[in-house]
Design a protein around this motif. Sequence first.
Motif, short mmCIF file in Angstrom:
data_model
loop_
_atom_site.label_atom_id
_atom_site.label_comp_id
_atom_site.label_asym_id
_atom_site.label_seq_id
_atom_site.Cartn_x
_atom_site.Cartn_y
_atom_site.Cartn_z
N PHE A 84 0.84 -1.20 0.00
CA PHE A 84 0.00 0.00 0.00
C PHE A 84 0.88 1.24 0.00
O PHE A 84 1.75 1.41 0.84
N ILE A 85 0.62 2.13 -0.97
CA ILE A 85 1.34 3.39 -1.08
C ILE A 85 0.30 4.52 -1.14
O ILE A 85 -0.47 4.60 -2.10
N PRO A 86 0.24 5.39 -0.12
CA PRO A 86 -0.68 6.53 -0.17
C PRO A 86 -0.13 7.62 -1.07
O PRO A 86 0.27 8.70 -0.64
N SER A 87 -0.14 7.35 -2.35
CA SER A 87 0.55 8.16 -3.35
C SER A 87 -0.24 9.37 -3.81
O SER A 87 0.29 10.22 -4.54
N GLY A 88 -1.51 9.44 -3.44
CA GLY A 88 -2.41 10.44 -4.00
C GLY A 88 -3.14 9.90 -5.20
O GLY A 88 -2.66 8.98 -5.90
N HIS A 89 -4.32 10.45 -5.45
CA HIS A 89 -5.14 10.01 -6.58
C HIS A 89 -5.67 11.24 -7.30
O HIS A 89 -6.25 12.13 -6.68
N MET A 90 -5.46 11.30 -8.60
CA MET A 90 -5.87 12.44 -9.42
C MET A 90 -6.96 12.01 -10.38
O MET A 90 -6.78 11.08 -11.18
N ARG A 91 -8.09 12.69 -10.31
CA ARG A 91 -9.24 12.41 -11.17
C ARG A 91 -9.37 13.57 -12.16
O ARG A 91 -9.75 14.67 -11.79
N VAL A 92 -9.02 13.32 -13.41
CA VAL A 92 -8.95 14.41 -14.39
C VAL A 92 -10.12 14.35 -15.37
O VAL A 92 -10.81 13.33 -15.49
N CYS A 93 -10.31 15.47 -16.09
CA CYS A 93 -11.41 15.52 -17.06
C CYS A 93 -10.97 16.35 -18.27
O CYS A 93 -10.02 17.12 -18.23
N TYR A 94 -11.72 16.18 -19.37
CA TYR A 94 -11.41 16.84 -20.63
C TYR A 94 -12.33 18.02 -20.93
O TYR A 94 -12.14 18.69 -21.95
N ARG A 95 -13.33 18.29 -20.09
CA ARG A 95 -14.33 19.30 -20.41
C ARG A 95 -14.58 20.22 -19.21
O ARG A 95 -14.56 19.77 -18.06
N GLU A 96 -14.85 21.49 -19.50
CA GLU A 96 -15.04 22.48 -18.44
C GLU A 96 -16.23 22.16 -17.55
O GLU A 96 -16.18 22.35 -16.34
N ASP A 97 -17.33 21.65 -18.15
CA ASP A 97 -18.51 21.37 -17.33
C ASP A 97 -18.25 20.22 -16.37
O ASP A 97 -18.88 20.12 -15.32
N GLU A 98 -17.30 19.35 -16.70
CA GLU A 98 -16.96 18.26 -15.80
C GLU A 98 -16.19 18.77 -14.58
O GLU A 98 -16.28 18.19 -13.50
N ILE A 99 -15.47 19.88 -14.74
CA ILE A 99 -14.78 20.46 -13.60
C ILE A 99 -15.80 20.89 -12.55
O ILE A 99 -15.59 20.72 -11.34
N ALA A 100 -16.92 21.45 -12.99
CA ALA A 100 -17.97 21.87 -12.06
C ALA A 100 -18.50 20.68 -11.26
O ALA A 100 -18.80 20.80 -10.06
N GLU A 101 -18.59 19.51 -11.89
CA GLU A 101 -19.04 18.32 -11.17
C GLU A 101 -18.00 17.88 -10.14
O GLU A 101 -18.36 17.47 -9.03
N LEU A 102 -16.73 17.98 -10.50
CA LEU A 102 -15.68 17.64 -9.54
C LEU A 102 -15.70 18.61 -8.36
O LEU A 102 -15.50 18.21 -7.21
N GLU A 103 -15.97 19.87 -8.64
CA GLU A 103 -16.04 20.88 -7.57
C GLU A 103 -17.22 20.61 -6.63
O GLU A 103 -17.10 20.75 -5.41
N ALA A 104 -18.36 20.23 -7.21
CA ALA A 104 -19.53 19.93 -6.39
C ALA A 104 -19.28 18.75 -5.48
O ALA A 104 -19.68 18.74 -4.31
N TYR A 105 -18.60 17.75 -6.00
CA TYR A 105 -18.27 16.57 -5.19
C TYR A 105 -17.34 16.97 -4.05
O TYR A 105 -17.54 16.59 -2.89
N ALA A 106 -16.32 17.75 -4.36
CA ALA A 106 -15.35 18.16 -3.34
C ALA A 106 -16.00 19.01 -2.25
O ALA A 106 -15.55 18.99 -1.10
N ALA A 107 -17.06 19.75 -2.61
CA ALA A 107 -17.73 20.64 -1.65
C ALA A 107 -18.74 19.92 -0.77
O ALA A 107 -19.21 20.48 0.22
N ALA A 108 -19.07 18.67 -1.10
CA ALA A 108 -20.06 17.93 -0.31
C ALA A 108 -19.52 17.65 1.10
O ALA A 108 -18.35 17.31 1.26
N PRO A 109 -20.35 17.81 2.12
CA PRO A 109 -19.89 17.56 3.50
C PRO A 109 -19.32 16.17 3.68
O PRO A 109 -18.37 15.97 4.45
N GLU A 110 -19.89 15.18 3.00
CA GLU A 110 -19.43 13.80 3.16
C GLU A 110 -17.99 13.63 2.69
O GLU A 110 -17.30 12.70 3.11
#
Length: 393
Positions: A84-110
């Motif tokens: 096990f290596i806690p190396s970090g995980h990067m979830r990338v996207c190709y479209r601007e509207d997908e960035i908004a979805e990533l931001e919404a997920y990051a902002a969720a209290p959970e």
Amino acid sequence: MNPQKSDVLVIGGGVMGASSTFFLQRRGCSVTLLERDQIGQYASGVNFGNVRRQGRYLGQLELANRSWGLWKRLPELIDDDLEFIPSGHMRVCYREDEIAELEAYAAAPEAEQLDLKIYRGAELQKRFPILGAEVKGGSYAPHDGHANPRLAAPAFARAARRLGARIEERTEVADVQKVGGVFHVTTTDGQLFVAEQLLITAGAWATKLSQQFDEPVPLEPNGPQMSVTEPVPYALPTVIGVFTKIKEEVIYFRQIPRGNIIIGGGARCAPDMVNRRAFFKPESLLNQMRQMKRLVPGAEKLNIIRTWSGIESYTPDSLPVMGRSGMVDGLFYAFGFCGHGFQLGPGVGDVMAELISTGSTSTSISPFDIRRFTQPSLVPQLATSLLSTGKLI
């Protein structure tokens, strides 16, 4: 026929069954684990090895967080190294509207414990210069990482055996019944195992057992498409995957310290369930190389030295079946993890051991109740429970 008795019987020797056996035995239960082939042979031993929390259904993060806490302690808990290596995980996207979805997920209290950071534009290229020009943004999870799936289930099984558990490989179950308050499990070679409690963790074959208790689940078996490159200098410690709704664009990779780059993604392949064989499609490799060229230009030129697949199980709602039976006292399930169960493995084992040995669990698993499939009248109630634990993204 002389019955072989234990407190709990576990059917299925993947990481869910092996970890549950370990944690049950650790709580003082006597446990017998039955595996038709070899421990960790199917989904558990052939998956990508992602130890990630980001990108999961928000209602599953409580379980994922519990599992993450265990991943950090596994060397002391099971006296084994799963790489096990806690190396970090990067979830990338190709479209601007997908960035908004990533931001919404990051902002969720959970998602608070994930410490997600959103990158875009020049900041993204500075932080991850290897990424291609098409990548518009991404979500970075600093605590996530990866491990070696081939090691996990066998290590849990060995640790459980050291605590006194009985591990039976090459032991195929023929029939399961509850007789006079006790579960009777008969194997194809004529053995009889009995226990007051039964846990079914048989992956893609679990519905064959659950339907013997009138609880069939519409599982769809699928084979992941995996490949690995020749070793090259170690330069890509972070796990990277593409967030997209376009099936062909789904790709993820990780580099291990030995230098090989492990790649997964693309269209899955239907396995042969009768002969228990999974297949890798040549077109999957061609697509993986096309997608790697977009994601990390130059990576498509590396030599592929091996490809493989396995047998995973998927539910219609992409959520697992986990918890008590809705029909039979003493019967429990943990299966159908839809290709994203590896990170959850230690947490699932710990939660199921707590539930079976104490009658309750401190971690919410209500969204995974089998009754959403077997008792349709309960679907609205279960949906309300699911929404209360976090919106699905």
